[in-house]
Design an enzyme around this catalytic site. Structure first.
Site, PDB file in Angstrom:
ATOM      1  N   GLU A  36      60.782 -15.441 -20.497  1.00 42.17           N
ATOM      2  CA  GLU A  36      61.915 -15.723 -19.604  1.00 42.17           C
ATOM      3  C   GLU A  36      61.664 -15.137 -18.218  1.00 42.17           C
ATOM      4  OE1 GLU A  36      65.204 -13.346 -19.150  1.00 42.17           O
ATOM      5  OE2 GLU A  36      64.833 -12.046 -20.875  1.00 42.17           O
TER       6      GLU A  36
ATOM      7  N   LYS B  67      70.561 -16.747 -11.098  1.00 44.05           N
ATOM      8  CA  LYS B  67      70.376 -16.452 -12.521  1.00 44.05           C
ATOM      9  C   LYS B  67      70.843 -17.689 -13.277  1.00 44.05           C
ATOM     10  CE  LYS B  67      72.560 -13.561 -16.066  1.00 44.05           C
ATOM     11  NZ  LYS B  67      73.498 -12.456 -16.305  1.00 44.05           N
TER      12      LYS B  67
ATOM     13  N   VAL C  14      67.673 -16.026 -21.423  1.00 49.00           N
ATOM     14  CA  VAL C  14      67.159 -16.347 -22.763  1.00 49.00           C
ATOM     15  C   VAL C  14      67.641 -17.732 -23.185  1.00 49.00           C
ATOM     16  CG1 VAL C  14      67.311 -15.718 -25.210  1.00 49.00           C
ATOM     17  CG2 VAL C  14      66.888 -13.950 -23.488  1.00 49.00           C
TER      18      VAL C  14
ATOM     19  N   ASP D 153      83.699 -12.089 -22.710  1.00 49.89           N
ATOM     20  CA  ASP D 153      82.323 -12.119 -22.208  1.00 49.89           C
ATOM     21  C   ASP D 153      81.331 -12.078 -23.377  1.00 49.89           C
ATOM     22  OD1 ASP D 153      79.944 -11.938 -20.884  1.00 49.89           O
ATOM     23  OD2 ASP D 153      80.584 -10.374 -19.491  1.00 49.89           O
TER      24      ASP D 153
ATOM     25  N   SER E   6      77.565 -13.734 -24.306  1.00 47.01           N
ATOM     26  CA  SER E   6      76.431 -14.426 -23.686  1.00 47.01           C
ATOM     27  C   SER E   6      76.179 -15.789 -24.316  1.00 47.01           C
ATOM     28  CB  SER E   6      75.181 -13.572 -23.821  1.00 47.01           C
ATOM     29  OG  SER E   6      74.071 -14.287 -23.326  1.00 47.01           O
ATOM     30  N   ALA E   7      75.814 -16.745 -23.466  1.00 42.34           N
ATOM     31  CA  ALA E   7      75.413 -18.075 -23.940  1.00 42.34           C
ATOM     32  C   ALA E   7      74.141 -17.995 -24.793  1.00 42.34           C
ATOM     33  CB  ALA E   7      75.198 -19.008 -22.752  1.00 42.34           C
ATOM     34  N   ASP E   8      73.430 -16.864 -24.740  1.00 46.43           N
ATOM     35  CA  ASP E   8      72.225 -16.698 -25.578  1.00 46.43           C
ATOM     36  C   ASP E   8      72.563 -16.887 -27.057  1.00 46.43           C
ATOM     37  OD1 ASP E   8      71.049 -15.960 -23.190  1.00 46.43           O
ATOM     38  OD2 ASP E   8      70.691 -13.868 -23.752  1.00 46.43           O
TER      39      ASP E   8
ATOM     40  N   LYS F 186      70.770  -4.211 -26.105  1.00 51.68           N
ATOM     41  CA  LYS F 186      71.161  -2.948 -25.480  1.00 51.68           C
ATOM     42  C   LYS F 186      72.547  -2.578 -25.921  1.00 51.68           C
ATOM     43  CE  LYS F 186      68.447  -2.861 -21.462  1.00 51.68           C
ATOM     44  NZ  LYS F 186      68.058  -3.960 -20.595  1.00 51.68           N
TER      45      LYS F 186
HETATM   46  N1  PSU Z   1      69.348  -7.942 -21.652  1.00 51.39           N
HETATM   47  C1  PSU Z   1      68.409  -7.087 -21.240  1.00 51.39           C
HETATM   48  N2  PSU Z   1      67.639  -7.407 -20.167  1.00 51.39           N
HETATM   49  C2  PSU Z   1      67.792  -8.590 -19.491  1.00 51.39           C
HETATM   50  C3  PSU Z   1      68.769  -9.502 -19.967  1.00 51.39           C
HETATM   51  C4  PSU Z   1      69.512  -9.140 -21.043  1.00 51.39           C
HETATM   52  O1  PSU Z   1      68.268  -6.050 -21.840  1.00 51.39           O
HETATM   53  O2  PSU Z   1      67.081  -8.829 -18.504  1.00 51.39           O
HETATM   54  C5  PSU Z   1      68.923 -10.845 -19.300  1.00 51.39           C
HETATM   55  C6  PSU Z   1      68.309 -11.941 -20.193  1.00 51.39           C
HETATM   56  O3  PSU Z   1      67.753 -12.946 -19.366  1.00 51.39           O
HETATM   57  C7  PSU Z   1      69.517 -12.491 -20.927  1.00 51.39           C
HETATM   58  C8  PSU Z   1      70.572 -12.377 -19.849  1.00 51.39           C
HETATM   59  O4  PSU Z   1      69.365 -13.810 -21.393  1.00 51.39           O
HETATM   60  O5  PSU Z   1      70.302 -11.158 -19.187  1.00 51.39           O
HETATM   61  C9  PSU Z   1      71.966 -12.388 -20.424  1.00 51.39           C
HETATM   62  O6  PSU Z   1      72.896 -12.492 -19.389  1.00 51.39           O
HETATM   63  P1  PSU Z   1      74.424 -12.765 -19.752  1.00 51.39           P
HETATM   64  O7  PSU Z   1      74.865 -11.534 -20.469  1.00 51.39           O
HETATM   65  O8  PSU Z   1      75.087 -12.968 -18.436  1.00 51.39           O
HETATM   66  O9  PSU Z   1      74.421 -13.985 -20.627  1.00 51.39           O
HETATM   67 MN    MN Z   2      78.368 -12.973 -19.754  1.00 51.37          MN
END
Ligand code: PSU
Ligand code: MN
Length: 315
Positions: A27, A89, A109, A141, A143-145, A162
């Site tokens: 990524e 992003k 991701v 909140d 994540s879309a992951d 994390k």
């Molecule tokens: N978690 C980490 N390091 C990162 C990310 C997540 O420890 O760099 C990044 C990854 O690209 C992940 C994104 O897909 O943040 C998730 O962002 P959000 O929570 O806004 O979906």
């Molecule tokens: Mn988010």
């Protein structure tokens, strides 16, 4: 026009895929928003080298010049790393608009999985995945992951999540979404800088070959992605309690400054690097390299399985 018209696959990655050789996707939000320059560029280069040493071809994915690039080459990698947080992003919902505008973006991701699947790449290495944020019961909140893992046939090798996230809730969502969580030589779901979160994984696996068998069967059954959780190397693991205090401080800072939504993860990462005087950054780089090595071994094992399933005369 079809999906493939929006991909720009590098010659090296294209050739490897055509020959059925192992490829590992990477990524790029981790480059643009996850680490500062120049450590982000060094990390990206080192991770590429680790994948090659382990017998696979690296394919960094990013949005640049109106294309989803699969296999970002040296000059572009430098542009991306230097742009850092000035780049966008790109989560799944941003992709179409960014391809139209031509803006440069690191892919999360979720987006990297989607592009990898379109290109025909089955294995992907990262640091940590996004998940359910603490307080999600009021902010929503998530994540879309997590949704992408439920629907896209790519195996993601990570060091867990994390604890800026709510790990038990993240694991619940993965279960709801039908995502297998495989612990690589561990029963405990790792917590990124720490080797253990205190939460159990669904299945412990002992080798890249066993991981490859589960992943191949998951895909054969038409199900979605797989999460492989690989703990940070012992030599770089940080003290869980000490890092927890820093995380709480960073979350308080985000609340005080009103940081939310897509800015929240990058804000917290940056604050934690500052609060640990860069120690967390060194650990972060080590765990990404470790994930890249395991991902390459799994990609090699998957291509061997594929070669067995498809006799040479029929290939
Ligand atoms: N978690 C980490 N390091 C990162 C990310 C997540 O420890 O760099 C990044 C990854 O690209 C992940 C994104 O897909 O943040 C998730 O962002 P959000 O929570 O806004 O979906
Ligand atoms: Mn988010």
């Amino acid at each position: 026009m079809s999906v493939r018209d929006h991909l720009s696959i590098s010659p090296e990655v294209g050739k490897a895929l055509a020959d059925g050789r192992p490829v590992v996707a990477l990524e790029s939000t981790i480059i643009t928003h996850g680490m500062p320059y120049p450590q982000n560029l060094e990390m990206a280069q080192r991770v590429g080298a680790v994948i090659r040493r382990n017998g696979a071809v690296p394919a960094t994915i990013a949005i640049m010049d109106g294309k989803l690039k699969v296999g970002v080459e040296a000059g572009d990698l430098e542009r991306l790393a230097k742009a850092g947080g000035k780049a966008a992003k790109a989560s799944r919902r941003d992709v179409a608009a960014l391809l139209v505008s031509g803006a440069m973006a690191g892919t999360t991701v979720a987006t990297t999985m989607m592009a990898a699947a379109w290109a025909g790449i089955q294995v992907f290495a990262t640091g940590g995945i996004g998940g359910v944020h603490r307080g999600a019961e009021t902010t929503f909140d998530v994540s879309a992951d997590l949704k992408e893992l439920s629907q896209t046939q790519v195996a993601v090798v990570c060091a867990g999540a994390k604890s800026i996230l709510d790990i038990p809730k993240t694991l619940e969502m993965l279960e709801t979404n039908g995502v297998p969580v495989l612990g690589y030589k561990t029963e405990d779901f790792p917590a990124f800088w720490a080797r253990q979160s205190g939460q159990k994984v669904d299945h412990r696996i002992e080798s890249a070959e066993d991981a490859a068998k589960v992943i191949a069967l998951q895909f054969e059954l038409g199900m979605g992605g797989v999460l492989v959780a690989n703990p940070i190397p012992e030599s770089h693991a940080m003290d869980g309690k000490a890092i927890e205090a820093r995380i709480e401080e960073a979350i308080k800072g985000a609340e005080a400054e009103g940081v939310s939504r897509k800015d929240l993860t990058p804000f917290l990462l940056k604050r934690i690097f500052e609060l640990t005087e860069g120690k967390s950054l060194i650990a972060n780089i080590a765990l990404v390299e470790n994930n890249a090595a395991v991902a390459a071994e799994i990609a090699v094992a998957m291509s061997e399985l594929g070669a067995k399933a498809k006799p040479k005369d029929k290939a």
